[in-house]
Design an enzyme around this catalytic site. Structure first.
Site, PDB file in Angstrom:
ATOM      1  N   HIS A 188      -9.086  -5.122  11.063  1.00  0.00           N
ATOM      2  CA  HIS A 188      -9.691  -4.980   9.735  1.00  0.00           C
ATOM      3  C   HIS A 188     -10.998  -4.198   9.758  1.00  0.00           C
ATOM      4  CE1 HIS A 188      -6.744  -7.942   8.679  1.00  0.00           C
ATOM      5  NE2 HIS A 188      -7.220  -8.151   7.481  1.00  0.00           N
TER       6      HIS A 188
ATOM      7  N   GLU B 279       0.808  -1.227   0.000  1.00  0.00           N
ATOM      8  CA  GLU B 279       0.000   0.000   0.000  1.00  0.00           C
ATOM      9  C   GLU B 279       0.838   1.272   0.000  1.00  0.00           C
ATOM     10  OE1 GLU B 279      -0.782  -2.627   1.895  1.00  0.00           O
ATOM     11  OE2 GLU B 279      -2.843  -3.139   1.354  1.00  0.00           O
TER      12      GLU B 279
END
Lengths: 328, 424
Positions: free
Chosen positions: A131, A62
């Site tokens: 998450h 990322e």
């Protein structure tokens, strides 16, 4: 206007596809966006239409691909960066917070950063705490970025098209829990401007201010409260930055009560910001202090019952409304 | 002694006005003899067959001279960077420059040689030790110094400071303060170069993007992620590690595995790697020209271990206790300016009188940048809220270019995509 119902994910897909047909500078990159057809099938079919030069699979990296997209945006391209989850954007915090929103300022107006970061935000799927991030609280703190948070398929398409055409970096917060939700999305092109809240329900007794998925919980609570004779007005803010405080003030001056419903943690959050601004702007109009419904101030739990209680749900909203109206 | 600006000036004088300790021609074969070798191994001490490294040795022990006009330009630019940095050090001590200030003295051959190997339309990005890159790229000494003074005539209207030099007209995409952060950005510049050619219908521009980092950035994740993406996507990205042997005060051997052979890191990403003597501008220019043109032709990334040395501390507050004065003296004898000057004199291209005239002119330019910056006004307080967003909304008043760009038409959406025909 044609009446047509499509899923939230397809509304996002249409927004990206239409903008990519319109402007060759726009491209999509992220994990599994191309050959896999999207981890959540948001980009389904886009590789076939636009080819591998414009729909780009990235490694799980990322920080690298967010930074790369920012460099491309400085050159004048208009990247759409898909984070499979905003939770994973935390490892890209430096490029998305230190580069994208500050580039224009630090270069004295020379280099803008027209980029969209988008992906799933929020809890509700038993994914555990790492998450299940709601990044609104963290990221809305930073000047130089815009933040959109659509509450249904119609909003998702109109806001994403605006985000892609915007000259500044836009953080676009979707919801995995809503990707399969169907809603009315017209065939005809439309855009939804940033910074203009939508009155999702008109009412006279109390103003509910919310962002994204919890707008739907507010509407649910409002229906229940209507049976008790409480008439709620619900504002879907659409964007957190810019924040349409004028619409909030207008509504609160009418209802004299306000509850903010925000799926992020309470400390230093969009909800606390709205409360502060309402107290400053509507001090003499309020019958009670602004009440707030947030996720519980704990890491996101896994167990179904704990997670449901952790979220700002209709029951907790109803309780807050009653308390604000001195009915509790 | 090198902490004071006066000593800094003395260093310039000593190295520029006298011949280097060794004749230039001997450097190519053994530039770091005598026991000092901050890079872990001498620049030329390893065989050409070292894994992961592609090296080309100069013929007959030295790099060929370039045409005289270019050679004199190299010398002038290197001297300008050094004189400018000496002025920065003085201004910092005078508290005219605030915050952090990292000077480039010793590394001048790198920015000057690399820039000469690029086309003006090739994008470049660098880290926080960026004054040299800005000047080499073509930013005026005035705009660069005024930025550090926090004045409105600075390249970023005084909003960026020493570590954040931007120049759209010269395709310099910053000055970036977070170690290693600029590597993915530079890979993104390369991505855009390739995208423009392949998607925007019409470009055979074949631009390449050059990114600089220090050896301290080799251990940041952003470096490795950027390298992987460059290798994976076949991007025309040239990633130059200005290896001065120290990340702040930590010697490369203490902070970096395989510090004696950092080209091995590039090999892991399938990227061609090169080792270049960064203390000789002719070496930098010839090697980088070849690397740049190869990258332009193949759209393959390249990594360069550019062996250099910073003569001053990491920043202005660094007493340099982590290294010896003997080591510094050793590398000062290898001074890139002294080396080129000696070579030009040897070949009859430059006489002492010509050099003195050049030095006088350059010193006047550096001094002028200080006077200009002293006189330049501080930014208007209204500037606090400009350049946050492109268009005005709420408390934000929109954005505009700095004066440095001379009021040239502002490309809509900041498109640096250079061929308007390709735009929609």
């Amino acid at each position: 206007m044609t009446v047509r119902e499509i899923e939230y994910r397809d509304a996002l897909n249409e927004a990206m596809s239409e903008e990519m047909r319109r402007d060759k500078r726009v491209f999509l990159l992220g994990e599994e966006v191309a050959q896999y057809d999207g981890a959540y099938k948001v980009s389904r079919g886009m590789l076939a239409e636009f080819g591998e030069r414009r729909i780009i699979d990235t490694p799980i990296s990322e920080s690298g691909f967010a930074g790369m997209a920012i460099g491309a945006a400085m050159m004048g391209l208009r990247p759409i960066v898909e984070f499979m989850s905003w939770s994973f954007s935390l490892v890209a915090a430096d490029p998305i917070l230190n580069n994208a929103p500050k580039m224009l300022y630090m270069s004295g107006g020379q280099f803008g950063c027209p980029i969209v970061f988008r992906g799933n935000d929020g809890a509700g799927g038993q994914l555990g705490s790492t998450h299940s991030w709601c990044v609104e609280g963290l990221y809305s703190n930073v000047p130089g970025l815009k933040m959109a948070i659509p509450s249904n398929p119609y909003e998702a398409k109109g806001l994403l098209k605006t985000a892609i055409r915007d000259d500044d970096p836009v953080f676009f917060l979707e919801s995995e829990r809503m990707l399969g939700t169907k809603g009315h999305v017209p065939e005809e092109e439309y855009l939804i401007p940033f910074g203009q809240a939508r009155v999702a329900r008109t009412g006279k007794d109390i103003t509910l201010v919310s962002f994204g998925r919890p707008v739907n919980f507010c509407l649910e609570a409002a229906e229940a409260l209507a049976k008790e004779g409480v008439d709620c007005e619900v504002l879907d803010m659409r964007t957190i930055r810019p924040l349409d405080i004028e619409s909030i003030v207008r509504s609160v001056k009418k209802t004299n009560r306000c509850v903010v419903v925000d799926q992020s943690w309470s400390f230093g959050s969009p909800g606390s910001e709205v409360a502060a601004q309402v107290h400053a702007r509507c001090f003499d109009d309020l019958d009670n202090f602004v009440h707030r419904v947030h996720t519980a101030d704990v890491p996101t739990p896994y167990a179904t019952n704990l997670e449901a209680e952790y979220m700002p749900n209709a029951r907790r909203i109803t309780e807050a409304v009653r308390a604000c109206l001195y009915l509790a | 002694m090198l902490d004071s600006p006066a000593a800094g000036g003395g260093l310039v004088m000593n190295t520029l006005m006298s011949s280097p300790a060794q004749p230039a021609s001997s450097h190519a074969s053994s530039p770091v003899s005598g026991g000092f070798d901050v890079h872990g191994l001498g620049i030329d001490a390893r065989p050409d067959t070292a894994p992961g490294a592609v090296r080309v040795s100069p013929t007959n022990g030295q790099w060929p001279m370039v045409e005289p006009g270019l050679a004199l330009q190299f010398l002038r630019k290197m001297v300008l960077v050094r004189e400018f940095e000496v002025r920065c050090m003085q201004a910092y001590q005078d508290k005219k420059i605030g915050g952090f200030c990292h000077v480039y003295i010793g590394q001048e051959a790198v920015a000057v040689g690399c820039n000469a190997a690029l086309r003006p339309d090739d994008p470049m990005v660098t880290a926080y030790r960026d004054h040299g890159h800005a000047l080499a790229r073509g930013m005026s000494a005035r705009a660069c110094m005024a930025e550090m003074f926090g004045k409105v005539d600075g390249c970023a209207k005084g909003k960026g400071g020493s570590m954040h030099m931007f120049d759209r007209a010269n395709n310099l995409f910053g000055g970036h303060g977070i170690v290693g952060a600029q590597v993915p950005l530079g890979v993104g510049l390369a991505f855009a170069c390739k995208y423009e050619d392949e998607v925007m219908a019409g470009g055979a521009l074949k631009r390449v993007a050059m990114s600089f980092l220090g050896d301290g950035a080799l251990n940041q994740g952003s470096f490795h992620e950027g390298m992987n993406l460059a290798g994976l996507l076949d991007l025309p990205a040239i990633i130059v590690c200005e290896n001065n042997g120290y990340s702040m005060g930590t010697a490369i051997s203490r902070g970096t595995t395989m510090g004696h052979q950092i080209t091995a890191k590039a090999q892991a990403y399938g990227i061609d790697a090169y080792e270049v003597d960064g203390m000789d501008v002719l070496s930098v220019y010839h090697e980088m020209h070849r690397i740049v043109e190869h990258c332009r032709a193949t759209s393959r990334p390249a990594f360069v271990d550019m062996r250099t040395y910073r003569y001053k501390g990491h920043s202005m507050s660094d007493p340099r206790k982590y290294r010896t004065r003997e080591e510094e003296a050793h590398y000062e004898a290898d001074d890139p300016i002294g080396r080129l000057k000696a070579r030009l004199e040897e070949e009859g291209i430059l006489a002492e009188a010509g050099f003195k005239a050049m030095l006088k002119e350059v010193r006047a330019e550096a001094k002028d940048s200080v006077e200009f910056s002293d006189a330049s006004p501080a930014p208007d307080l209204a500037e606090l809220h400009t350049d946050v967003f492109v268009e005005p909304w709420g408390p934000y008043t929109g954005s505009s270019d700095p004066k440095m760009l001379g009021g040239a038409p502002r490309v809509p959406g900041f498109r640096a995509i250079s061929n308007p025909e390709t735009q929609l």
